[in-house]
Write a protein that holds these residues in place. Structure first.
Motif, PDB file in Angstrom:
ATOM      1  N   LEU A 108       0.839  -1.215   0.000  1.00  0.00           N
ATOM      2  CA  LEU A 108       0.000   0.000   0.000  1.00  0.00           C
ATOM      3  C   LEU A 108       0.868   1.258   0.000  1.00  0.00           C
ATOM      4  CD1 LEU A 108      -2.717   1.533   0.258  1.00  0.00           C
ATOM      5  CD2 LEU A 108      -2.520   1.270   2.738  1.00  0.00           C
ATOM      6  N   LEU A 109       1.926   1.245   0.834  1.00  0.00           N
ATOM      7  CA  LEU A 109       2.828   2.393   0.893  1.00  0.00           C
ATOM      8  C   LEU A 109       3.457   2.632  -0.476  1.00  0.00           C
ATOM      9  CD1 LEU A 109       4.281   4.553   2.634  1.00  0.00           C
ATOM     10  CD2 LEU A 109       6.076   2.865   3.038  1.00  0.00           C
ATOM     11  N   PHE A 110       3.906   1.529  -1.108  1.00  0.00           N
ATOM     12  CA  PHE A 110       4.497   1.677  -2.443  1.00  0.00           C
ATOM     13  C   PHE A 110       3.467   2.213  -3.434  1.00  0.00           C
ATOM     14  CE2 PHE A 110       5.104   0.271  -6.758  1.00  0.00           C
ATOM     15  CZ  PHE A 110       6.329   0.845  -7.042  1.00  0.00           C
ATOM     16  N   LEU A 111       2.232   1.723  -3.341  1.00  0.00           N
ATOM     17  CA  LEU A 111       1.177   2.167  -4.264  1.00  0.00           C
ATOM     18  C   LEU A 111       1.010   3.686  -4.217  1.00  0.00           C
ATOM     19  CD1 LEU A 111      -1.270   1.640  -6.188  1.00  0.00           C
ATOM     20  CD2 LEU A 111      -2.652   1.337  -4.131  1.00  0.00           C
ATOM     21  N   LEU A 112       0.983   4.248  -3.003  1.00  0.00           N
ATOM     22  CA  LEU A 112       0.799   5.694  -2.865  1.00  0.00           C
ATOM     23  C   LEU A 112       1.981   6.455  -3.474  1.00  0.00           C
ATOM     24  CD1 LEU A 112      -0.752   5.931   0.731  1.00  0.00           C
ATOM     25  CD2 LEU A 112      -1.918   5.684  -1.463  1.00  0.00           C
ATOM     26  N   VAL A 113       3.209   5.963  -3.212  1.00  0.00           N
ATOM     27  CA  VAL A 113       4.399   6.589  -3.806  1.00  0.00           C
ATOM     28  C   VAL A 113       4.329   6.483  -5.339  1.00  0.00           C
ATOM     29  CG1 VAL A 113       6.920   6.447  -4.014  1.00  0.00           C
ATOM     30  CG2 VAL A 113       5.843   6.128  -1.783  1.00  0.00           C
ATOM     31  N   HIS A 114       3.900   5.315  -5.817  1.00  0.00           N
ATOM     32  CA  HIS A 114       3.855   5.032  -7.247  1.00  0.00           C
ATOM     33  C   HIS A 114       2.839   5.935  -7.963  1.00  0.00           C
ATOM     34  CE1 HIS A 114       4.528   2.867 -10.865  1.00  0.00           C
ATOM     35  NE2 HIS A 114       3.435   2.148 -10.846  1.00  0.00           N
ATOM     36  N   ILE A 165       4.598  12.062 -15.264  1.00  0.00           N
ATOM     37  CA  ILE A 165       4.545  11.930 -16.727  1.00  0.00           C
ATOM     38  C   ILE A 165       3.773  13.098 -17.343  1.00  0.00           C
ATOM     39  CG2 ILE A 165       2.439  10.551 -17.117  1.00  0.00           C
ATOM     40  CD1 ILE A 165       4.346   8.771 -18.943  1.00  0.00           C
ATOM     41  N   GLY A 166       2.899  13.709 -16.540  1.00  0.00           N
ATOM     42  CA  GLY A 166       2.140  14.859 -17.017  1.00  0.00           C
ATOM     43  C   GLY A 166       2.983  16.124 -17.167  1.00  0.00           C
ATOM     44  N   PHE A 167       4.255  16.051 -16.716  1.00  0.00           N
ATOM     45  CA  PHE A 167       5.135  17.208 -16.816  1.00  0.00           C
ATOM     46  C   PHE A 167       6.152  17.058 -17.949  1.00  0.00           C
ATOM     47  CE2 PHE A 167       3.379  17.175 -12.589  1.00  0.00           C
ATOM     48  CZ  PHE A 167       3.049  18.508 -12.373  1.00  0.00           C
ATOM     49  N   GLY A 168       5.904  16.103 -18.828  1.00  0.00           N
ATOM     50  CA  GLY A 168       6.749  15.982 -20.016  1.00  0.00           C
ATOM     51  C   GLY A 168       7.822  14.915 -19.928  1.00  0.00           C
ATOM     52  N   PRO A 169       8.403  14.541 -21.099  1.00  0.00           N
ATOM     53  CA  PRO A 169       9.364  13.427 -21.168  1.00  0.00           C
ATOM     54  C   PRO A 169      10.615  13.644 -20.326  1.00  0.00           C
ATOM     55  CG  PRO A 169       9.016  14.435 -23.345  1.00  0.00           C
ATOM     56  CD  PRO A 169       8.081  15.109 -22.396  1.00  0.00           C
ATOM     57  N   GLN A 170      11.105  14.884 -20.288  1.00  0.00           N
ATOM     58  CA  GLN A 170      12.369  15.106 -19.574  1.00  0.00           C
ATOM     59  C   GLN A 170      12.213  14.814 -18.078  1.00  0.00           C
ATOM     60  OE1 GLN A 170      14.106  18.884 -20.561  1.00  0.00           O
ATOM     61  NE2 GLN A 170      16.097  18.298 -19.711  1.00  0.00           N
ATOM     62  N   VAL A 171      11.172  15.394 -17.486  1.00  0.00           N
ATOM     63  CA  VAL A 171      10.925  15.198 -16.048  1.00  0.00           C
ATOM     64  C   VAL A 171      10.682  13.714 -15.757  1.00  0.00           C
ATOM     65  CG1 VAL A 171       9.327  15.725 -14.151  1.00  0.00           C
ATOM     66  CG2 VAL A 171       9.962  17.514 -15.771  1.00  0.00           C
ATOM     67  N   TYR A 172       9.852  13.073 -16.594  1.00  0.00           N
ATOM     68  CA  TYR A 172       9.490  11.674 -16.322  1.00  0.00           C
ATOM     69  C   TYR A 172      10.696  10.742 -16.476  1.00  0.00           C
ATOM     70  CZ  TYR A 172       6.929   7.321 -16.181  1.00  0.00           C
ATOM     71  OH  TYR A 172       6.484   6.081 -15.826  1.00  0.00           O
ATOM     72  N   ASN A 173      11.424  10.889 -17.582  1.00  0.00           N
ATOM     73  CA  ASN A 173      12.559   9.991 -17.817  1.00  0.00           C
ATOM     74  C   ASN A 173      13.656  10.167 -16.770  1.00  0.00           C
ATOM     75  OD1 ASN A 173      11.194   8.987 -19.984  1.00  0.00           O
ATOM     76  ND2 ASN A 173      12.373  10.095 -21.531  1.00  0.00           N
ATOM     77  N   GLU A 174      13.802  11.402 -16.279  1.00  0.00           N
ATOM     78  CA  GLU A 174      14.787  11.633 -15.223  1.00  0.00           C
ATOM     79  C   GLU A 174      14.358  10.941 -13.923  1.00  0.00           C
ATOM     80  OE1 GLU A 174      16.098  15.766 -14.358  1.00  0.00           O
ATOM     81  OE2 GLU A 174      16.672  15.731 -16.485  1.00  0.00           O
ATOM     82  N   SER A 175      13.052  11.043 -13.606  1.00  0.00           N
ATOM     83  CA  SER A 175      12.556  10.424 -12.372  1.00  0.00           C
ATOM     84  C   SER A 175      12.643   8.905 -12.457  1.00  0.00           C
ATOM     85  CB  SER A 175      11.115  10.848 -12.101  1.00  0.00           C
ATOM     86  OG  SER A 175      10.229  10.195 -12.998  1.00  0.00           O
ATOM     87  N   LEU A 176      12.538   8.393 -13.694  1.00  0.00           N
ATOM     88  CA  LEU A 176      12.574   6.940 -13.909  1.00  0.00           C
ATOM     89  C   LEU A 176      13.938   6.352 -13.555  1.00  0.00           C
ATOM     90  CD1 LEU A 176      10.762   4.667 -15.097  1.00  0.00           C
ATOM     91  CD2 LEU A 176      11.896   5.077 -17.282  1.00  0.00           C
ATOM     92  N   GLN A 177      14.984   7.185 -13.699  1.00  0.00           N
ATOM     93  CA  GLN A 177      16.340   6.698 -13.420  1.00  0.00           C
ATOM     94  C   GLN A 177      16.507   6.225 -11.982  1.00  0.00           C
ATOM     95  OE1 GLN A 177      19.591   8.989 -14.821  1.00  0.00           O
ATOM     96  NE2 GLN A 177      18.568   9.577 -16.735  1.00  0.00           N
ATOM     97  N   VAL A 222      -9.758   9.186  -1.994  1.00  0.00           N
ATOM     98  CA  VAL A 222     -10.285  10.110  -3.005  1.00  0.00           C
ATOM     99  C   VAL A 222      -9.142  10.881  -3.667  1.00  0.00           C
ATOM    100  CG1 VAL A 222     -11.693  12.180  -3.374  1.00  0.00           C
ATOM    101  CG2 VAL A 222     -12.545  10.341  -1.897  1.00  0.00           C
ATOM    102  N   PHE A 223      -8.228  11.411  -2.831  1.00  0.00           N
ATOM    103  CA  PHE A 223      -7.115  12.214  -3.342  1.00  0.00           C
ATOM    104  C   PHE A 223      -6.236  11.421  -4.311  1.00  0.00           C
ATOM    105  CE2 PHE A 223      -2.692  13.679  -3.012  1.00  0.00           C
ATOM    106  CZ  PHE A 223      -2.832  15.015  -3.388  1.00  0.00           C
ATOM    107  N   PHE A 224      -5.798  10.231  -3.875  1.00  0.00           N
ATOM    108  CA  PHE A 224      -4.894   9.447  -4.714  1.00  0.00           C
ATOM    109  C   PHE A 224      -5.604   8.868  -5.935  1.00  0.00           C
ATOM    110  CE2 PHE A 224      -2.180   9.784  -1.027  1.00  0.00           C
ATOM    111  CZ  PHE A 224      -0.922   9.867  -1.588  1.00  0.00           C
ATOM    112  N   TRP A 225      -6.909   8.558  -5.792  1.00  0.00           N
ATOM    113  CA  TRP A 225      -7.650   8.039  -6.936  1.00  0.00           C
ATOM    114  C   TRP A 225      -7.780   9.117  -8.014  1.00  0.00           C
ATOM    115  CZ3 TRP A 225     -12.259   8.905  -9.630  1.00  0.00           C
ATOM    116  CH2 TRP A 225     -12.592   7.895 -10.531  1.00  0.00           C
TER     117      TRP A 225
END
Lengths: 128, 150
Positions: A22-28, A35-47, B121-124
């Motif tokens: 559950l903790l991981f799910l929230l972080v995830h 990803i909504g902030f564009g390829p550069q931000v997302y690909n950097e975070s993916l590293q 609700v927030f995370f969903w």
């Protein structure tokens, strides 16, 4: 009869792995939002996920998911099969065995890139 | 003044939770079934997700372009939305059960449950926004503005 027996351990492990996942799910959910902030931000975070230490966290996540899934099936069997409770301990050992058996091959794929082995393709494509 | 809530011992000798009996209400019975039904669905959804993201691909190659390619097919958006919804409800409802084991006063339980509900609700909303609005080459803000213009 309950304390320190398989029933208590299976229950405790189910709880701890569930809370961990559950903790991981929230972080995830937060990290995929990047990803909504564009390829550069997302690909950097993916590293971050390519980092060897974070790969160990991934291993803990995978082991937790597998145990929680198999033990969940065990719980359902005990709930719906009238004779299920008689085999709860054997089923607990089966859950542990299945967890290890399915974890090992998955863990290989996750950890191999740390040692320069890239079963999924080109190692150079993987940012470390 | 805090009201003490009497609880049945939740844990049977076999590490599973007995089906809620008389007096627990329809909600707890629904919750009990929901854990099992969503659990079975999640086994398939989560394990396939893990295999795709950590076995057939390395996680570090699941880049922006990877997601763009994948999300060109609406199937994976529906898949991820189902996974997000079931996992959040299953997980936070699980946390509610854990909290109820340790919190015995009605007021505190209500407060904790309210926080858990708002967390769900927030995370969903956060996850759903990401899954629905993702368009390659557009930021989330541009995607939402684009949706509003149509």
């Amino acid at each position: 009869m309950y304390r320190g027996q398989s029933g208590q351990w299976s229950w405790l492990l189910h709880r701890v792995t569930g809370l961990g996942v559950l903790l991981f799910l929230l972080v995830h959910i937060v990290d995929i939002t990047l990803i909504g902030f564009g390829p550069q931000v997302y690909n950097e975070s993916l590293q971050v996920f390519g980092n060897p230490v974070v790969r160990l966290v991934s291993l803990a996540l995978i082991a937790s998911v597998l145990y929680h899934a198999y033990n969940g099936v065990r719980v359902i069997i005990i709930d719906f099969w009238s004779a299920g409770y008689k085999y709860q301990r054997q089923m607990f050992y089966a859950v542990l065995a299945l967890t290890i058996l399915s974890f090992v091959p998955m863990a290989f794929f996750v950890i191999a890139p740390v040692f320069g082995v890239c079963p999924q393709g080109d190692c150079n494509a993987i940012p470390m | 003044m805090a009201t003490r809530v009497t609880t049945n011992p939740k844990v049977s000798p076999f590490g599973t939770t007995p089906k809620p009996g008389a007096g627990s209400g329809a909600w707890e019975t629904f919750s009990w079934y929901f854990f099992r039904v969503s659990g079975v669905a999640l086994i398939l959804l989560v394990i396939l997700h893990l295999v795709i993201m950590h076995v057939t691909n390395d996680v570090s190659s699941t880049t922006y372009d990877f997601v763009a390619h994948r999300y060109a097919n609406p199937f994976w958006r529906v898949y991820d939305l189902t996974l997000l919804t079931l996992a959040l409800l299953h997980g936070l409802n699980g946390l509610r059960i854990v909290c109820d084991d340790y919190i015995r006063t009605r007021g505190t339980r209500l407060a904790v449950q309210s926080v858990l509900f708002l967390t769900a609700v927030f995370f969903w909303l956060m996850g759903t926004m990401t899954i629905i609005t993702f368009q390659p080459g557009k930021t989330v803000a541009a995607s939402i503005l684009g949706l509003l213009h149509h």
